[in-house]
Scaffold this motif. Sequence first.
Motif, PDB file in Angstrom:
ATOM      1  N   ASP A   1      54.083  40.810  29.113  1.00  0.00           N
ATOM      2  CA  ASP A   1      53.200  40.086  30.094  1.00  0.00           C
ATOM      3  C   ASP A   1      53.879  39.080  30.668  1.00  0.00           C
ATOM      4  O   ASP A   1      53.557  38.790  31.922  1.00  0.00           O
TER       5      ASP A   1
ATOM      6  N   SER B   1      53.106  40.463  34.587  1.00  0.00           N
ATOM      7  CA  SER B   1      52.580  41.662  34.848  1.00  0.00           C
ATOM      8  C   SER B   1      51.323  41.443  35.532  1.00  0.00           C
ATOM      9  O   SER B   1      51.063  40.149  35.850  1.00  0.00           O
TER      10      SER B   1
ATOM     11  N   GLN C   1      48.261  41.761  34.983  1.00  0.00           N
ATOM     12  CA  GLN C   1      46.926  40.926  34.139  1.00  0.00           C
ATOM     13  C   GLN C   1      47.390  39.497  34.091  1.00  0.00           C
ATOM     14  O   GLN C   1      46.497  38.741  33.927  1.00  0.00           O
TER      15      GLN C   1
ATOM     16  N   LYS D   1      46.654  37.723  37.276  1.00  0.00           N
ATOM     17  CA  LYS D   1      45.465  37.639  37.831  1.00  0.00           C
ATOM     18  C   LYS D   1      44.364  36.751  36.925  1.00  0.00           C
ATOM     19  O   LYS D   1      43.180  36.600  37.151  1.00  0.00           O
ATOM     20  N   THR D   2      45.060  36.414  35.645  1.00  0.00           N
ATOM     21  CA  THR D   2      44.304  35.696  34.810  1.00  0.00           C
ATOM     22  C   THR D   2      44.776  34.333  34.370  1.00  0.00           C
ATOM     23  O   THR D   2      44.225  33.573  33.658  1.00  0.00           O
TER      24      THR D   2
ATOM     25  N   GLU E   1      38.347  38.902  30.342  1.00  0.00           N
ATOM     26  CA  GLU E   1      39.090  38.701  31.696  1.00  0.00           C
ATOM     27  C   GLU E   1      39.954  39.898  31.802  1.00  0.00           C
ATOM     28  O   GLU E   1      40.357  40.137  32.799  1.00  0.00           O
ATOM     29  N   LEU E   2      40.887  39.791  30.664  1.00  0.00           N
ATOM     30  CA  LEU E   2      42.057  40.835  30.747  1.00  0.00           C
ATOM     31  C   LEU E   2      41.437  42.439  30.832  1.00  0.00           C
ATOM     32  O   LEU E   2      42.096  43.072  31.578  1.00  0.00           O
TER      33      LEU E   2
ATOM     34  N   ALA F   1      40.633  42.565  34.348  1.00  0.00           N
ATOM     35  CA  ALA F   1      41.955  42.653  35.218  1.00  0.00           C
ATOM     36  C   ALA F   1      42.560  44.044  35.003  1.00  0.00           C
ATOM     37  O   ALA F   1      43.141  44.765  35.803  1.00  0.00           O
ATOM     38  N   ASP F   2      42.425  44.658  33.698  1.00  0.00           N
ATOM     39  CA  ASP F   2      42.913  46.150  33.719  1.00  0.00           C
ATOM     40  C   ASP F   2      41.948  46.980  34.545  1.00  0.00           C
ATOM     41  O   ASP F   2      42.764  48.021  35.165  1.00  0.00           O
TER      42      ASP F   2
ATOM     43  N   LYS G   1      43.047  46.701  38.354  1.00  0.00           N
ATOM     44  CA  LYS G   1      44.450  47.381  38.339  1.00  0.00           C
ATOM     45  C   LYS G   1      44.255  48.956  38.676  1.00  0.00           C
ATOM     46  O   LYS G   1      45.049  49.457  39.478  1.00  0.00           O
TER      47      LYS G   1
END
Length: 313
Positions: free
Chosen positions: A106, A156, A158, A161-162, A299-300, A303-304, A307
């Motif tokens: 990450d 990354s 993720q 964006k988090t 949230e992850l 985000a995935d 993406k």
Amino acid sequence: MDRIAVLIPCYNEEKTIGKVIEDWRKELPEAVIYVYDNNSTDDTAGIAEAHGAIVRKERAQGKGNVIRRMFREIDACCYVMVDGDDTYPADRGRELCAAVLERQADMAVGDRLSSTYFSENKRRFHNSGNALVRSAINFLYDSEVKDIMTGLRAFSFQFVKTFPVLSRGFEVETEMTIHALDKNLRIENVVVDYRDRPKGSTSKLNTIPDGIRVIRTIFELFRISRPLKFFGALAGVLALLSLIFVIPVFAEYFETGFVSRIPTLIVCGFAMVASLLSFFSGLILNNINRIGRQEFEMELIRADSRKKDLLKD
């Protein structure tokens, strides 16, 4: 959506920005290079445009503010962040990207402290300050991050964006590291060479004020991210002090049947109550923090999903 985005935050780097752009274009020819100008009074923006970079501006002063803008505006599978002062050679850029794109890190940290930093850096207190910050965070979080304040990192999608950027200045690197450690994100260390700034280029880091802000950031984020440890330690100190000072009072009472030091007894009682309040506050905040971790995992996942949607488009 870019596959690789090279992000260069800049403030008055006209002497070096052209070389930095060319070095990274040579190392990562497929990357899109973004330069964010933070109210430079020299020709940083013009030189960056002349070298083919995409130049944008951030009006709010401070590196943290620039990174917040970068992370909000740019979508990429891999982000490489590097300072515009030409202190980080680009030759490890491919390895940093591989850590994110191939090995699922990450955050990949460009580790200066394991190579040439201590011999190349000429500014007073920077060597000891970097070592102190690294030791403090690795002790508090039981981690093995080799370089906390490096300006060369890869991220990354993720992570970017988090990550809630709260810092406004140079303490943002410390915030990034603690965020990754607290949220159990994967960190990889990549050893990179470091070279001191070329003549005519001046550092924007103010050693004492920025150092104080970094220490304060570590303290505040540890209190927020590890509340049971923080308030538990405070409770332990208060309880220990209370016991140390109250033992002679009880010894006198058992020996004579009288208590002559009433103020000491009262203060020790209040200290023990404060210790219990601190401990239970840590328990409550730890439960709240656990709920926050669960929300972060969601949230992850979001985000995935985002993406994947961007890659389809």
